[in-house]
Motif scaffolding. Structure first.
Motif, PDB file in Angstrom:
ATOM      1  N   ALA A 169      -5.556 -19.099 -15.750  1.00  0.00           N
ATOM      2  CA  ALA A 169      -6.109 -18.025 -16.571  1.00  0.00           C
ATOM      3  C   ALA A 169      -5.201 -17.717 -17.753  1.00  0.00           C
ATOM      4  O   ALA A 169      -5.674 -17.518 -18.886  1.00  0.00           O
ATOM      5  N   ASN A 170      -3.905 -17.684 -17.513  1.00  0.00           N
ATOM      6  CA  ASN A 170      -2.953 -17.401 -18.589  1.00  0.00           C
ATOM      7  C   ASN A 170      -2.993 -18.471 -19.675  1.00  0.00           C
ATOM      8  O   ASN A 170      -2.760 -18.177 -20.855  1.00  0.00           O
ATOM      9  N   ASN A 171      -3.284 -19.708 -19.279  1.00  0.00           N
ATOM     10  CA  ASN A 171      -3.375 -20.801 -20.263  1.00  0.00           C
ATOM     11  C   ASN A 171      -4.483 -20.560 -21.286  1.00  0.00           C
ATOM     12  O   ASN A 171      -4.409 -21.063 -22.415  1.00  0.00           O
ATOM     13  N   HIS A 172      -5.507 -19.792 -20.875  1.00  0.00           N
ATOM     14  CA  HIS A 172      -6.678 -19.615 -21.728  1.00  0.00           C
ATOM     15  C   HIS A 172      -6.867 -18.174 -22.209  1.00  0.00           C
ATOM     16  O   HIS A 172      -7.836 -17.891 -22.916  1.00  0.00           O
ATOM     17  N   GLY A 173      -5.962 -17.294 -21.812  1.00  0.00           N
ATOM     18  CA  GLY A 173      -6.138 -15.895 -22.164  1.00  0.00           C
ATOM     19  C   GLY A 173      -7.352 -15.284 -21.492  1.00  0.00           C
ATOM     20  O   GLY A 173      -8.040 -14.432 -22.063  1.00  0.00           O
ATOM     21  N   LYS A 174      -7.621 -15.728 -20.265  1.00  0.00           N
ATOM     22  CA  LYS A 174      -8.782 -15.275 -19.511  1.00  0.00           C
ATOM     23  C   LYS A 174      -8.351 -14.659 -18.184  1.00  0.00           C
ATOM     24  O   LYS A 174      -7.173 -14.700 -17.817  1.00  0.00           O
ATOM     25  N   SER A 175      -9.302 -14.109 -17.454  1.00  0.00           N
ATOM     26  CA  SER A 175      -9.028 -13.568 -16.128  1.00  0.00           C
ATOM     27  C   SER A 175      -9.255 -14.649 -15.078  1.00  0.00           C
ATOM     28  O   SER A 175      -9.907 -15.664 -15.336  1.00  0.00           O
ATOM     29  N   THR A 176      -8.745 -14.414 -13.873  1.00  0.00           N
ATOM     30  CA  THR A 176      -8.974 -15.378 -12.795  1.00  0.00           C
ATOM     31  C   THR A 176     -10.451 -15.424 -12.417  1.00  0.00           C
ATOM     32  O   THR A 176     -10.970 -16.474 -12.029  1.00  0.00           O
ATOM     33  N   ALA A 177     -11.158 -14.298 -12.546  1.00  0.00           N
ATOM     34  CA  ALA A 177     -12.602 -14.298 -12.270  1.00  0.00           C
ATOM     35  C   ALA A 177     -13.327 -15.217 -13.247  1.00  0.00           C
ATOM     36  O   ALA A 177     -14.190 -16.011 -12.844  1.00  0.00           O
ATOM     37  N   GLN A 178     -12.963 -15.139 -14.517  1.00  0.00           N
ATOM     38  CA  GLN A 178     -13.587 -16.009 -15.511  1.00  0.00           C
ATOM     39  C   GLN A 178     -13.299 -17.473 -15.225  1.00  0.00           C
ATOM     40  O   GLN A 178     -14.165 -18.338 -15.403  1.00  0.00           O
ATOM     41  N   VAL A 179     -12.102 -17.773 -14.756  1.00  0.00           N
ATOM     42  CA  VAL A 179     -11.741 -19.152 -14.418  1.00  0.00           C
ATOM     43  C   VAL A 179     -12.607 -19.665 -13.273  1.00  0.00           C
ATOM     44  O   VAL A 179     -13.118 -20.794 -13.319  1.00  0.00           O
ATOM     45  N   ASN A 201     -17.293 -11.244 -17.046  1.00  0.00           N
ATOM     46  CA  ASN A 201     -17.829 -12.411 -16.348  1.00  0.00           C
ATOM     47  C   ASN A 201     -18.814 -13.193 -17.208  1.00  0.00           C
ATOM     48  O   ASN A 201     -19.031 -14.383 -16.976  1.00  0.00           O
ATOM     49  N   PHE A 202     -19.421 -12.519 -18.184  1.00  0.00           N
ATOM     50  CA  PHE A 202     -20.358 -13.186 -19.083  1.00  0.00           C
ATOM     51  C   PHE A 202     -19.629 -14.034 -20.128  1.00  0.00           C
ATOM     52  O   PHE A 202     -20.170 -15.016 -20.637  1.00  0.00           O
ATOM     53  N   ASN A 203     -18.396 -13.662 -20.446  1.00  0.00           N
ATOM     54  CA  ASN A 203     -17.626 -14.337 -21.496  1.00  0.00           C
ATOM     55  C   ASN A 203     -16.907 -15.580 -20.962  1.00  0.00           C
ATOM     56  O   ASN A 203     -15.679 -15.635 -20.907  1.00  0.00           O
ATOM     57  N   VAL A 204     -17.684 -16.575 -20.582  1.00  0.00           N
ATOM     58  CA  VAL A 204     -17.105 -17.791 -20.002  1.00  0.00           C
ATOM     59  C   VAL A 204     -17.559 -19.055 -20.730  1.00  0.00           C
ATOM     60  O   VAL A 204     -17.362 -20.163 -20.226  1.00  0.00           O
ATOM     61  N   PHE A 205     -18.118 -18.877 -21.914  1.00  0.00           N
ATOM     62  CA  PHE A 205     -18.640 -20.026 -22.647  1.00  0.00           C
ATOM     63  C   PHE A 205     -17.784 -20.402 -23.855  1.00  0.00           C
ATOM     64  O   PHE A 205     -18.173 -21.264 -24.640  1.00  0.00           O
ATOM     65  N   ASP A 206     -16.626 -19.756 -23.997  1.00  0.00           N
ATOM     66  CA  ASP A 206     -15.781 -20.027 -25.162  1.00  0.00           C
ATOM     67  C   ASP A 206     -14.457 -20.681 -24.788  1.00  0.00           C
ATOM     68  O   ASP A 206     -13.505 -20.674 -25.552  1.00  0.00           O
ATOM     69  N   PHE A 207     -14.389 -21.264 -23.589  1.00  0.00           N
ATOM     70  CA  PHE A 207     -13.200 -22.029 -23.202  1.00  0.00           C
ATOM     71  C   PHE A 207     -13.611 -23.108 -22.207  1.00  0.00           C
ATOM     72  O   PHE A 207     -14.681 -23.036 -21.600  1.00  0.00           O
ATOM     73  N   THR A 208     -12.764 -24.107 -22.065  1.00  0.00           N
ATOM     74  CA  THR A 208     -13.028 -25.234 -21.167  1.00  0.00           C
ATOM     75  C   THR A 208     -11.794 -25.518 -20.326  1.00  0.00           C
ATOM     76  O   THR A 208     -10.683 -25.603 -20.851  1.00  0.00           O
ATOM     77  N   LEU A 209     -11.992 -25.650 -19.036  1.00  0.00           N
ATOM     78  CA  LEU A 209     -10.892 -26.013 -18.144  1.00  0.00           C
ATOM     79  C   LEU A 209     -10.596 -27.499 -18.305  1.00  0.00           C
ATOM     80  O   LEU A 209     -11.506 -28.314 -18.425  1.00  0.00           O
ATOM     81  N   THR A 210      -9.326 -27.837 -18.306  1.00  0.00           N
ATOM     82  CA  THR A 210      -8.946 -29.242 -18.422  1.00  0.00           C
ATOM     83  C   THR A 210      -9.211 -29.962 -17.102  1.00  0.00           C
ATOM     84  O   THR A 210      -9.407 -29.338 -16.054  1.00  0.00           O
ATOM     85  N   SER A 211      -9.193 -31.271 -17.151  1.00  0.00           N
ATOM     86  CA  SER A 211      -9.369 -32.070 -15.938  1.00  0.00           C
ATOM     87  C   SER A 211      -8.290 -31.731 -14.912  1.00  0.00           C
ATOM     88  O   SER A 211      -8.574 -31.619 -13.717  1.00  0.00           O
ATOM     89  N   ALA A 212      -7.063 -31.554 -15.383  1.00  0.00           N
ATOM     90  CA  ALA A 212      -5.952 -31.214 -14.476  1.00  0.00           C
ATOM     91  C   ALA A 212      -6.175 -29.845 -13.842  1.00  0.00           C
ATOM     92  O   ALA A 212      -5.877 -29.647 -12.652  1.00  0.00           O
ATOM     93  N   GLU A 213      -6.706 -28.904 -14.614  1.00  0.00           N
ATOM     94  CA  GLU A 213      -6.967 -27.567 -14.071  1.00  0.00           C
ATOM     95  C   GLU A 213      -8.092 -27.593 -13.054  1.00  0.00           C
ATOM     96  O   GLU A 213      -8.024 -26.922 -12.012  1.00  0.00           O
ATOM     97  N   MET A 214      -9.112 -28.380 -13.319  1.00  0.00           N
ATOM     98  CA  MET A 214     -10.206 -28.517 -12.355  1.00  0.00           C
ATOM     99  C   MET A 214      -9.691 -29.116 -11.046  1.00  0.00           C
ATOM    100  O   MET A 214     -10.045 -28.655  -9.953  1.00  0.00           O
ATOM    101  N   LYS A 215      -8.821 -30.110 -11.145  1.00  0.00           N
ATOM    102  CA  LYS A 215      -8.258 -30.728  -9.941  1.00  0.00           C
ATOM    103  C   LYS A 215      -7.365 -29.757  -9.186  1.00  0.00           C
ATOM    104  O   LYS A 215      -7.338 -29.751  -7.950  1.00  0.00           O
TER     105      LYS A 215
END
Length: 340
Positions: A262-272, A297-311
């Motif tokens: 979450a810190n990598n993207h300036g987002k909350s853990t819920a958004q992640v 929770n609606f503001n989740v369309f302006d960032f993308t998790l990296t492959s490493a973060e998804m893993k």
């Protein structure tokens, strides 16, 4: 003005007015992306990938009207409820009020509800569908799900228990329930039908006898319960998956792995956690009673998790369920007795 143009303009008007003083406002780019992120179901109909849940622990019918009003105003156009939540009346009243006020049109909102386990016989299933329509005060239901594959003894009690505090089962096969659900589509009162909490073997039994293919299997899924095998199975059958309880009932919000991402993207853990499901191609229905969290929770369309973060999130999987329906674990059709 077309329905889509009306949908877009009504949301944009809301963004420019209702949230103009909010530090956590919904951005126009997020709204636009939300509109464009609808999923195509296997029957050709579309459903927003991000929805709003209205049931679960700690959510009483008395707060649901305001929850749904706030969710619609925040931009959500996919609202999930269930007969057993006992809040369909409040959900329907909120939707109809916003329709009457010109905020939305009926075709703008995707409404999901579910047949409960004490309504599995064909006569009772038909009764439940009529009651849900009446409760919601709508002419049709966008998506009707079978809440569980397990039929319970019919009657006024949601969970009829024996002297050992275990569910008294119904002899009805869930395939029969499905047949009645198919009829509701033919009658035009339900647009799409699907399943909830079904395992792969139970899905196959439905497919083997179905005239109408399920469009969705709604299941519990969050970082501690990734459900990869079941999700991949559903995809192989062209059945979409919706994740309920995507935040792990709030128990995962302080996990260090998620905080770092979450810190990598300036987002909350819920958004992640919500974004995690969306990037897996899984629709998601987070639930909250707090208006600020709905917007977040609606503001989740302006960032993308990296492959490493998804893993890294995948590695959190411990096969932990928060909705086990343990009182029914002896039921013939208990869905969690098989690997997936």
């Amino acid at each position: 003005m077309t329905a889509n143009m009306y949908f877009l303009s009504s949301i944009l008007l809301f963004v420019l007015t209702a949230f103009e003083t909010s530090a956590k406002s919904v951005s126009i780019s997020n709204v636009t992306t939300y509109i464009n992120s609808e999923l195509s179901l296997n029957n050709g109909l579309k459903m927003p990938i991000l929805g709003f849940g209205t049931g679960g622990n700690g959510v009483t019918p008395s707060v649901v009207y305001d929850m749904v009003i706030n969710a619609i105003d925040a931009g959500y156009r996919h609202i999930d409820t269930a007969f057993v939540f006992h809040n369909e009346i409040e959900v329907g009243r909120a939707i109809n009020d916003r329709i009457r006020q010109g905020v939305i049109k009926r075709e703008d909102i995707f409404v999901v509800t579910k047949i409960w386990n004490t309504y599995h016989s064909r006569a009772r299933a038909a009764e439940a569908i009529r009651q849900s329509l009446s409760n919601l005060n709508l002419d049709y239901i966008d998506l009707l799900l079978m809440n569980w594959p397990m039929g319970y003894k019919e009657g006024p009690v949601d969970e009829p228990l024996d002297k050992y505090k275990l569910i008294i089962p119904s002899p009805v096969d869930y395939v029969d329930t499905w047949k009645e659900m198919e009829l509701s589509v033919g009658d035009g009162i339900v647009k799409s039908i699907g399943l909830s909490n079904f395992n792969s073997q139970q899905i196959l039994r439905i497919l083997d006898s179905a005239i109408i293919k399920p469009v969705i299997n709604q299941i519990e899924s969050h970082p501690q319960l990734s459900q990869d095998k079941l999700i991949n199975y559903c995809k192989s059958k062209d059945i979409h998956v919706t994740a309920y309880s995507p935040l792990g009932e709030g128990r995962l919000l302080d996990r260090t792995e998620l905080i770092a991402i979450a810190n990598n993207h300036g987002k909350s853990t819920a958004q992640v956690m919500i974004r995690y499901q969306i990037q897996r191609g899984v629709s998601v229905i987070p639930r909250t009673v707090m208006k600020s969290h709905m917007t977040e929770n609606f503001n989740v369309f302006d960032f993308t998790l990296t492959s490493a973060e998804m893993k890294a999130i995948d590695k959190m999987d411990t096969n932990t369920r928060y909705y086990e329906e343990k009182v029914a674990e002896k039921h013939e059709y208990y869905p969690f007795s098989t690997p997936y």
